[in-house]
Design a protein around this motif. Structure first.
Motif, short mmCIF file in Angstrom:
data_model
loop_
_atom_site.label_atom_id
_atom_site.label_comp_id
_atom_site.label_asym_id
_atom_site.label_seq_id
_atom_site.Cartn_x
_atom_site.Cartn_y
_atom_site.Cartn_z
N GLU A 1 29.20 111.56 -3.98
CA GLU A 1 29.45 112.46 -2.86
C GLU A 1 30.37 111.80 -1.82
N SER A 2 30.10 110.55 -1.49
CA SER A 2 30.94 109.84 -0.52
C SER A 2 30.82 108.34 -0.77
N GLY A 3 31.76 107.60 -0.23
CA GLY A 3 31.74 106.15 -0.37
C GLY A 3 30.75 105.50 0.56
N VAL A 4 30.95 105.68 1.87
CA VAL A 4 30.06 105.14 2.88
C VAL A 4 29.59 106.30 3.75
N ARG A 5 28.31 106.45 3.86
CA ARG A 5 27.74 107.52 4.69
C ARG A 5 26.96 106.88 5.83
N ILE A 6 27.27 107.28 7.06
CA ILE A 6 26.57 106.79 8.24
C ILE A 6 25.67 107.93 8.73
N ASN A 7 24.36 107.68 8.73
CA ASN A 7 23.38 108.68 9.13
C ASN A 7 22.67 108.22 10.40
N PHE B 1 34.52 107.86 4.00
CA PHE B 1 33.50 107.78 5.04
C PHE B 1 32.99 109.18 5.35
N TRP B 2 31.70 109.29 5.55
CA TRP B 2 31.08 110.56 5.94
C TRP B 2 30.00 110.22 6.95
N MET B 3 30.01 110.89 8.07
CA MET B 3 29.03 110.59 9.11
C MET B 3 28.36 111.87 9.59
N THR B 4 27.06 111.77 9.85
CA THR B 4 26.32 112.85 10.48
C THR B 4 25.55 112.31 11.67
N GLY B 5 25.57 113.05 12.76
CA GLY B 5 24.86 112.65 13.97
C GLY B 5 23.56 113.40 14.18
N TYR B 6 23.16 114.16 13.18
CA TYR B 6 21.88 114.87 13.27
C TYR B 6 21.19 114.74 11.92
N TYR B 7 20.47 113.64 11.75
CA TYR B 7 19.92 113.31 10.44
C TYR B 7 18.47 112.90 10.58
N GLY B 8 17.58 113.69 10.04
CA GLY B 8 16.19 113.28 9.89
C GLY B 8 15.32 113.42 11.12
#
Length: 136
Positions: A81-87, A110-117
């Motif tokens: 899905e992505s190489g590096v994911r920042i959660n 790179f894939w980042m989400t600021g609303y995780y978990g």
């Protein structure tokens, strides 16, 4: 594979099966902030991974103690899905910084989400904003 609260760690020449990734974590909400020991100086090299529903390298979402100085290189990502994911999410605090990736080719490096978990409990501080910086 999961790495929590480590320093000077090297992961290299590894093949991971479908669904598995490298997860780098460090503390959850106020507990990680209070302990205050970052995961840092992590090297991930020569990794082959099939991860169709996740990232090859996931940073967080438990990262309140900080994640710093991660190097990932020479990675073969097959149908990932992505190489590096920042959660992360508001209330986590902590930081992810000084992340360096090279020789990884894919759709979203790179894939980042600021609303995780969710949070560990009701003691989460909604003013504890995570810091994300120096991502290369």
């Amino acid at each position: 594979m999961e790495s929590t609260l480590c320093r000077l760690h090297k992961l290299r020449t590894v093949t991971l099966c479908p669904g598995m990734t490298v997860a780098v974590k460090n503390g959850w909400d106020a507990y990680g902030i209070a302990y205050g020991m970052p995961t840092k100086q992590l090297v991930i090299r020569r990794l082959t991974c099939i991860s169709p529903f996740s990232a090859v390298v996931a940073l967080g979402s438990e990262m309140s103690g900080g994640i710093q100085d991660v190097r990932a290189e020479d990675i073969i990502a097959i149908k990932s899905e992505s190489g590096v994911r920042i959660n992360t999410t508001v209330g986590r605090g902590g930081y992810v910084k000084d992340i360096y990736v090279r020789r990884m080719t894919m759709k979203w490096a790179f894939w980042m989400t600021g609303y995780y978990g969710s949070h560990a409990d009701d003691n989460c501080d909604p003013n504890a904003l995570p810091v994300i910086q120096n991502i290369n």
